[in-house]
Write a protein that holds these residues in place. Sequence first.
Motif, PDB file in Angstrom:
ATOM      1  N   LEU A   7       0.836  -1.199   0.000  1.00  0.00           N
ATOM      2  CA  LEU A   7       0.000   0.000   0.000  1.00  0.00           C
ATOM      3  C   LEU A   7       0.875   1.255   0.000  1.00  0.00           C
ATOM      4  O   LEU A   7       1.743   1.428   0.846  1.00  0.00           O
ATOM      5  N   ASN A   8       0.607   2.129  -0.975  1.00  0.00           N
ATOM      6  CA  ASN A   8       1.312   3.400  -1.097  1.00  0.00           C
ATOM      7  C   ASN A   8       0.293   4.528  -1.216  1.00  0.00           C
ATOM      8  O   ASN A   8      -0.689   4.409  -1.947  1.00  0.00           O
ATOM      9  N   LYS A   9       0.554   5.615  -0.493  1.00  0.00           N
ATOM     10  CA  LYS A   9      -0.314   6.785  -0.559  1.00  0.00           C
ATOM     11  C   LYS A   9       0.548   8.033  -0.604  1.00  0.00           C
ATOM     12  O   LYS A   9       1.417   8.234   0.252  1.00  0.00           O
ATOM     13  N   THR A  10       0.320   8.865  -1.630  1.00  0.00           N
ATOM     14  CA  THR A  10       1.060  10.117  -1.750  1.00  0.00           C
ATOM     15  C   THR A  10       0.097  11.292  -1.852  1.00  0.00           C
ATOM     16  O   THR A  10      -1.029  11.160  -2.331  1.00  0.00           O
ATOM     17  N   TYR A  11       0.570  12.432  -1.398  1.00  0.00           N
ATOM     18  CA  TYR A  11      -0.160  13.687  -1.539  1.00  0.00           C
ATOM     19  C   TYR A  11       0.728  14.665  -2.301  1.00  0.00           C
ATOM     20  O   TYR A  11       1.946  14.680  -2.120  1.00  0.00           O
ATOM     21  N   GLY A  12       0.108  15.483  -3.139  1.00  0.00           N
ATOM     22  CA  GLY A  12       0.863  16.487  -3.868  1.00  0.00           C
ATOM     23  C   GLY A  12       1.595  15.925  -5.062  1.00  0.00           C
ATOM     24  O   GLY A  12       1.524  14.729  -5.371  1.00  0.00           O
ATOM     25  N   GLU A  13       2.340  16.804  -5.735  1.00  0.00           N
ATOM     26  CA  GLU A  13       3.075  16.412  -6.934  1.00  0.00           C
ATOM     27  C   GLU A  13       4.451  17.068  -6.944  1.00  0.00           C
ATOM     28  O   GLU A  13       4.683  18.083  -6.295  1.00  0.00           O
ATOM     29  N   GLY A  14       5.348  16.469  -7.729  1.00  0.00           N
ATOM     30  CA  GLY A  14       6.687  17.034  -7.909  1.00  0.00           C
ATOM     31  C   GLY A  14       7.426  17.219  -6.612  1.00  0.00           C
ATOM     32  O   GLY A  14       7.469  16.332  -5.761  1.00  0.00           O
ATOM     33  N   THR A  15       7.982  18.424  -6.436  1.00  0.00           N
ATOM     34  CA  THR A  15       8.763  18.696  -5.229  1.00  0.00           C
ATOM     35  C   THR A  15       7.883  18.790  -3.980  1.00  0.00           C
ATOM     36  O   THR A  15       8.396  18.768  -2.860  1.00  0.00           O
ATOM     37  N   ASN A  16       6.569  18.875  -4.195  1.00  0.00           N
ATOM     38  CA  ASN A  16       5.642  18.957  -3.060  1.00  0.00           C
ATOM     39  C   ASN A  16       5.061  17.601  -2.669  1.00  0.00           C
ATOM     40  O   ASN A  16       4.162  17.531  -1.830  1.00  0.00           O
ATOM     41  N   THR A  17       5.571  16.534  -3.283  1.00  0.00           N
ATOM     42  CA  THR A  17       5.043  15.206  -3.002  1.00  0.00           C
ATOM     43  C   THR A  17       5.352  14.775  -1.565  1.00  0.00           C
ATOM     44  O   THR A  17       6.488  14.906  -1.099  1.00  0.00           O
ATOM     45  N   VAL A  18       4.338  14.282  -0.895  1.00  0.00           N
ATOM     46  CA  VAL A  18       4.496  13.734   0.456  1.00  0.00           C
ATOM     47  C   VAL A  18       4.099  12.264   0.407  1.00  0.00           C
ATOM     48  O   VAL A  18       2.994  11.921  -0.016  1.00  0.00           O
TER      49      VAL A  18
END
Length: 220
Positions: A7-18
């Motif tokens: 399971l993977n969960k990310t927020y944001g994109e590019g340099t703002n990815t969390v």
Amino acid sequence: MIQIKDLNKTYGEGTNTVHALRNCNVEFEYGKFTAIIGTSGSGKSTLLHLMGGLDTKAEGEIFYDDEDILRYSDAQLAKFRRKNIGFVFQFFNLVPELTAKENIFLPMMIDKVKVDEEYFDKLTEKLGISERLTHYPSQLSGGQQQRVAIARALIHKPKVLLCDEPTGNLDSQSGKEVLRLLRELQSEDGQTIIMVTHDGNIADQADRIVRIEDGQIKCV
């Protein structure tokens, strides 16, 4: 058995990815009380929300028995939640204009499902709120409001109760009492409880502890 796979969960994109969750793999056994612990921002609440179908935008798999809920349509997921999952949060989320009884009945009223009155009586008695059912939330203590919230989460007899810091908004004595009641529900009724907490003393009372650090499962 509940199985979390890759399971993977990310927020944001590019340099703002969390990266909230990173390749999480863990299993939860039905009928047990499991504590998920970790520091603030570690990903524990994100995991709980995905398990409860409150969030679906993630990569990986979340199996309840043989069904991956991340592949469900919105309609399928809503039906699954109503039937199988009960939620208890740090903030009680009671409707102030409704009595305790009306708040408990609310999910059943929305689904137009008949309430099992015998089960309701047993549940409210066990939670110690049977004498407070005609009171409004403003007339209840924090501990009593959380007990009403627990009854509301259990009234439809869910398979799994997901709790996100359920004692975090209570004084220490009320918190201990709510935890005791949850433990009794698990041990006496075989309720599956998965609880997010940052409190090690609370976690120590669970059957099992799962630790998350920086979005990764570190200890099972």
